[in-house]
Design a protein around this motif. Structure first.
Motif, mmCIF file in Angstrom:
data_model
loop_
_atom_site.group_PDB
_atom_site.id
_atom_site.type_symbol
_atom_site.label_atom_id
_atom_site.label_comp_id
_atom_site.label_asym_id
_atom_site.label_seq_id
_atom_site.Cartn_x
_atom_site.Cartn_y
_atom_site.Cartn_z
ATOM 1 N N ILE A 42 0.829 -1.207 0.000
ATOM 2 C CA ILE A 42 0.000 0.000 0.000
ATOM 3 C C ILE A 42 0.862 1.255 0.000
ATOM 4 N N SER A 43 1.983 1.214 0.707
ATOM 5 C CA SER A 43 2.869 2.382 0.743
ATOM 6 C C SER A 43 3.458 2.693 -0.633
ATOM 7 N N LYS A 44 3.633 1.644 -1.449
ATOM 8 C CA LYS A 44 4.169 1.840 -2.794
ATOM 9 C C LYS A 44 3.078 2.206 -3.789
ATOM 10 N N ASP A 45 1.904 1.582 -3.644
ATOM 11 C CA ASP A 45 0.793 1.818 -4.565
ATOM 12 C C ASP A 45 -0.525 1.549 -3.852
ATOM 13 N N PRO A 46 -1.284 2.608 -3.508
ATOM 14 C CA PRO A 46 -2.556 2.436 -2.788
ATOM 15 C C PRO A 46 -3.571 1.581 -3.539
#
Length: 371
Positions: A42-46
């Motif tokens: 999630i931190s890289k791509d929600p």
């Protein structure tokens, strides 16, 4: 029971209890790791997708390689798939659309591939549902070992942008079942889908030659009808009997023991290579002498294994009758060799559409494992 046997049983059961606690702790530890993976993603791509078909295939293959028994590879892979399914549900519940209604073999394929923690949703048009991003994945039937190809599925790929990201090969058991109102098991009418009737033709001729056979849109629809109707029965899978509270009065009535249906998993994303993959291609070329040879010659020359070739009529243009060829091969679309072959086919004037590369199903379950 002797005192010695009682003591031995108590000792073994105590040891099993200890192992169970160790398993519980390890499964909980795995689940916590899965939640950490979710946070990183999630931190890289929600908008990331948590389910990775290539990663799951690698995990299961690693488990099978290290399995020393006594549980079979089928049982071990089933257990670990359920663990992974439960862990994924902690990250983000997977929603899978399948051709409804509930209680069909397609729903059973969803559960087999994704595990019981998945959210399965029956829809009328799987392709349209996934293309509109209503759900994460879709499952559609492709072919049956008795009745052949599901033409509607192949034709849907002609206009769809979806990708194939997995396959499920499911043993198909047909059962004759009745509702609670049919107390005397008197059967004058039998409801089912046309494919199920075809798969059980000889059995029906021998056992219910006089009963009227009524075609319906699905086995689930047949089950729904006989639930409240007397003097009738339905042909369907055990999952339908469970959903519609029916009693199975004859099991495994299919004429052929080795009766399987293959399903495809659909997504809007490509799947990375796993080392044991298949690729489905859609190819078309102008209909003239030698045109089909131009399509397949490079695959044979480079020793790429062709698993199946299926042709379908192309949408008619300017009165010319052409064909589209669906060719399934071993290997992943990102391999340098396959890229080279497809470039060569393209230079020969063919139109190419890559429908997807996907992990080959690890194990085809034996009929005995389903019974």
């Amino acid at each position: 029971m002797s005192l010695k046997i009682k003591k031995d049983l108590k000792k073994i059961r105590k040891y099993i209890d200890k192992i169970d606690i160790q398993l519980l702790n390890l499964i909980s530890q795995r689940a916590r790791c899965a939640k950490k993976v979710a946070k990183i993603k999630i931190s890289k791509d929600p908008k990331t997708k948590f389910y990775s078909p290539d990663r799951e295939a690698q995990v299961l293959r690693n488990i099978i390689r290290n399995n020393k028994g006594p549980l079979s590879n089928e049982e071990i892979s089933r257990l670990f798939r359920e663990i992974m399914s439960a862990c994924l549900a902690l990250e983000f519940p997977i929603k899978v659309a399948y051709m409804g209604p509930v209680g069909t073999f397609t729903q059973k394929a969803v559960i087999k591939h994704f595990g019981k923690s998945v959210i399965s949703i029956p829809v009328k048009d799987v392709f349209n549902t996934i293309e509109n991003k209503k759900y994460n994945y879709g499952v559609v039937p492709l072919e049956n070992s008795t009745e052949g190809i599901v033409n509607n599925t192949l034709d849907s790929f002609i206009y769809s942008k979806l990708k194939i990201c997995g396959e499920v090969i499911l043993p198909i058991h047909q059962n004759l079942m009745i509702g609670k109102k049919n107390i005397n098991k008197n059967i004058e009418k039998i409801y089912s889908h046309q494919q199920s009737f075809a798969q059980c033709r000889n059995w029906l001729n021998n056992n219910y030659p006089i009963a009227k056979r009524i075609l319906v849109s699905s086995n689930a629809e047949a089950s729904k009808i006989v639930k409240t109707e007397s003097k009738s029965a339905a042909i369907a899978g055990d999952i339908a009997a469970s959903y519609y509270s029916l009693k199975i009065i004859a099991k495994n009535i299919e004429d052929r023991i080795n009766n399987y249906t293959r399903f495809l998993i659909l997504s809007d994303k490509d799947v990375g290579p796993t080392g044991d993959d298949k690729t489905l291609l859609m190819l078309s070329i102008k209909n003239k002498i030698g045109s089909f040879y131009l399509l397949i010659e490079p695959f044979y020359r480079y020793k790429i294994e062709i698993l199946r070739i299926i042709n379908r009529p192309a949408p008619e243009t300017n009165g010319v009758w052409n064909y589209i060829f669906f060719i399934e091969i071993k290997g992943h679309r990102k391999s340098k060799l396959l890229e080279k072959i497809l470039k060569e086919v393209d230079m020969r004037g063919a139109e190419i559409k890559i429908l997807g590369s996907y992990p080959e199903q690890l194990i085809r379950e034996n009929k005995s494992n389903e019974e």
